[in-house]
Design an enzyme around this catalytic site. Structure first.
Site, PDB file in Angstrom:
ATOM      1  N   TYR A 233       0.855  -1.189   0.000  1.00  0.00           N
ATOM      2  CA  TYR A 233       0.000   0.000   0.000  1.00  0.00           C
ATOM      3  C   TYR A 233       0.886   1.233   0.000  1.00  0.00           C
ATOM      4  CZ  TYR A 233      -5.013  -0.466   0.172  1.00  0.00           C
ATOM      5  OH  TYR A 233      -6.316  -0.629  -0.185  1.00  0.00           O
TER       6      TYR A 233
ATOM      7  N   LYS B 236      -1.255   0.704 -25.262  1.00  0.00           N
ATOM      8  CA  LYS B 236      -1.592   0.612 -26.701  1.00  0.00           C
ATOM      9  C   LYS B 236      -0.282   0.702 -27.501  1.00  0.00           C
ATOM     10  CE  LYS B 236      -6.340   2.188 -26.080  1.00  0.00           C
ATOM     11  NZ  LYS B 236      -6.554   2.943 -24.818  1.00  0.00           N
TER      12      LYS B 236
ATOM     13  N   GLU C  17      -0.511   4.786  -0.514  1.00  0.00           N
ATOM     14  CA  GLU C  17      -1.320   5.997  -0.764  1.00  0.00           C
ATOM     15  C   GLU C  17      -0.466   7.235  -0.559  1.00  0.00           C
ATOM     16  OE1 GLU C  17      -4.935   5.891   1.485  1.00  0.00           O
ATOM     17  OE2 GLU C  17      -5.675   4.137   0.419  1.00  0.00           O
TER      18      GLU C  17
ATOM     19  N   ARG D 126      -1.323  -2.564 -18.858  1.00  0.00           N
ATOM     20  CA  ARG D 126      -2.626  -1.889 -18.914  1.00  0.00           C
ATOM     21  C   ARG D 126      -2.680  -0.824 -17.819  1.00  0.00           C
ATOM     22  NH1 ARG D 126      -6.828  -3.112 -21.804  1.00  0.00           N
ATOM     23  NH2 ARG D 126      -5.438  -4.598 -22.778  1.00  0.00           N
TER      24      ARG D 126
ATOM     25  N   ASP E 203      -6.009  13.695 -25.222  1.00  0.00           N
ATOM     26  CA  ASP E 203      -5.942  12.273 -24.874  1.00  0.00           C
ATOM     27  C   ASP E 203      -5.217  11.551 -26.006  1.00  0.00           C
ATOM     28  OD1 ASP E 203      -6.458   9.578 -24.530  1.00  0.00           O
ATOM     29  OD2 ASP E 203      -8.539   9.858 -23.913  1.00  0.00           O
TER      30      ASP E 203
ATOM     31  N   THR F  50      -3.179   6.124 -22.143  1.00  0.00           N
ATOM     32  CA  THR F  50      -3.029   4.789 -21.566  1.00  0.00           C
ATOM     33  C   THR F  50      -1.578   4.388 -21.812  1.00  0.00           C
ATOM     34  OG1 THR F  50      -3.730   3.809 -23.651  1.00  0.00           O
ATOM     35  CG2 THR F  50      -5.416   4.052 -21.948  1.00  0.00           C
TER      36      THR F  50
HETATM   37  N1  DSN Z   1     -11.237   0.690 -25.637  1.00  0.00           N
HETATM   38  C1  DSN Z   1     -10.241   1.534 -26.238  1.00  0.00           C
HETATM   39  C2  DSN Z   1     -10.155   1.328 -27.702  1.00  0.00           C
HETATM   40  O1  DSN Z   1     -10.319   0.211 -28.129  1.00  0.00           O
HETATM   41  O2  DSN Z   1      -9.875   2.270 -28.426  1.00  0.00           O
HETATM   42  C3  DSN Z   1     -10.448   2.931 -25.915  1.00  0.00           C
HETATM   43  O3  DSN Z   1     -10.572   3.052 -24.544  1.00  0.00           O
END
Ligand code: DSN
Length: 424
Positions: free
Chosen positions: A56, A231, A58, A237, A202, A228
């Site tokens: 933990y 990707k 925080e 993730r 984003d 994120t």
């Molecule tokens: N779910 C993602 C995508 O496939 O683009 C976006 O959050």
């Protein structure tokens, strides 16, 4: 790949071990064309599977609410420093559990319930958390959207400017999850300044391309950038926020204690590892190959008479308009799934069909590029897709196509090593 790591899971919980092993077989035996997915390296997987999950923490490094944080502090400091260096940002918060959470934290930092926001319409390629009516972001705020031009499929910056000046949103959101073209972040910065809005960009989909200098970086133009990490960036993730120093305190407070409790230190360690990988020259070479593969994909699919939204792609993804092929997105997703190609149905701008059926299919090159596939294999994949569509009712042909996918998968096994695919 999972052989050694799963021994204990198999002993304690054979059902879960079997599901993980089956998932690994599925990943090995299918071609992953979902544009938002990728294959994390073994180093990332190991960091994520580490004992850091027990801790933990925080708070933030040097200012935690728990004892025993000296080692996780090192981890988070490294993750933040690497993130700042990769994107040229003044401040990084690596604690968001996901991209959606990162966006929510930004809203919490800058908005009050009922405030006006302006983002790209989900139906035109935006994201749920950019103000869609089915998301908390469309329910707790007064959300407005901009879309793409009906004939070109492109963002019309002058139209967005007019809308922003008319609506005067408190927050303007740029970025997309199904837009195949470069986004002009500088123009968004000008519009936000003119309209008096906070600009949030984003870059969840294109973060890896941004790091490699293959897509303009929004950091110099935006107040806040969210992403994120799993990707094109090819990490675990998770989510992350980059911002100017003057916003650092309010962003950090919005993430914790505003929105989240304890950070996932094992995931933050894996993020740090993926950022280290992204600092290596191999990563830039990988991002270039993603685009080379996309170029080959666009050319081959066009050659087979497919319609592409905007006519092509500048990024890792393309969007097929399937109407001329007399097949829905739903049917196409299922058909390709049957021959071992994984993709997702996707609304096209001004789609006459609903989001559960759609008229489009989104295809991306990041994961197959990680496997080491190049333009030659991409052309084979385009041919397989075309044949599947042409012979969609012929089970014998479809079975043959499935065999050809198997062969391709066997030739390019997933053996992700330190900084990329096994072939590197
Ligand atoms: N779910 C993602 C995508 O496939 O683009 C976006 O959050």
């Amino acid at each position: 790949m999972e052989e050694n790591r799963l021994g204990e899971v198999r002993r304690v919980d054979p059902e879960i071990a079997a599901a993980i092993e089956d998932e690994e077989k599925r990943q090995q035996g299918n071609l992953e064309l979902i544009a938002s997915e990728n294959l994390a390296s073994r180093a990332v997987l190991q960091a994520q599977g580490s004992v850091l999950t027990n801790k933990y923490a925080e708070g933030y490094p040097g200012a935690r609410y728990y004892g025993g944080c000296r080692h996780v502090d090192r981890v988070e400091r490294l993750a933040r420093a690497r993130a700042k260096q990769l994107f040229g940002a003044e401040h990084a918060n690596v604690q968001p559990h996901a991209g959606a959470t990162a966006n929510l934290a930004v809203y919490l930092a800058f908005l009050k319930p009922g405030d006006r926001i302006l983002g790209m319409s989900l139906a035109h390629g935006g994201h749920l958390t950019h103000g869609s009516s089915v998301s908390i972001t469309g329910r707790y705020f007064e959300a407005h959207s901009y879309g793409v031009d009906r004939s070109s499929g492109l963002l019309d910056m002058e139209e967005i400017r007019q809308k922003a000046l008319r609506l005067r949103p408190k927050l303007l959101i740029a970025g997309a999850s199904a837009y195949p073209r470069r986004i002009d972040f500088e123009a968004f910065g000008d519009i936000a300044r003119e309209a008096g809005a906070v600009l949030v960009v984003d870059i969840a989909h294109i973060a890896g391309l941004v790091v490699a200098g293959l897509h303009p970086n929004p950091v110099p133009h935006a107040d806040v950038v969210t992403t994120t990490t799993h990707k094109t960036l090819r990490g675990p993730r998770g989510g992350m926020i980059l911002c100017r120093e003057r916003h650092a305190r309010r962003i950090d407070q919005a993430v914790f204690p505003g929105l989240q409790g304890g950070p996932l230190m094992h995931v933050i360690a894996a993020k740090a590892v993926s950022f280290r990988e992204a600092q290596l020259p191999e990563f830039i070479a990988y991002q270039k190959r993603i685009l080379q593969n996309m170029e080959a994909f666009v050319e081959a699919l066009r050659g087979y008479g497919f319609d592409l939204v905007t006519g092509g792609s500048d990024t890792h993804l393309l969007l097929l308009d399937l109407r001329s092929k007399s097949i829905t997105g739903l049917e196409a997703e299922k058909l390709l799934g049957d021959i071992g190609i994984t993709a997702n149905k996707n609304a096209i701008p001004f789609d006459p069909r609903g989001p559960r059926v759609t008229s489009g299919l989104r295809l991306g090159t990041p994961a197959v590029t990680t496997r080491g596939m190049g333009p030659e294999e991409i052309r084979v994949i385009a041919a397989l897709i075309n044949e599947a569509f042409t012979h969609r009712s012929d089970r014998r042909v479809l079975a043959q196509l499935r065999e050809r996918v198997d062969e391709l998968c066997r030739d390019f096994p997933i053996e992700v090593s330190v900084a990329g695919a096994a072939v590197e």
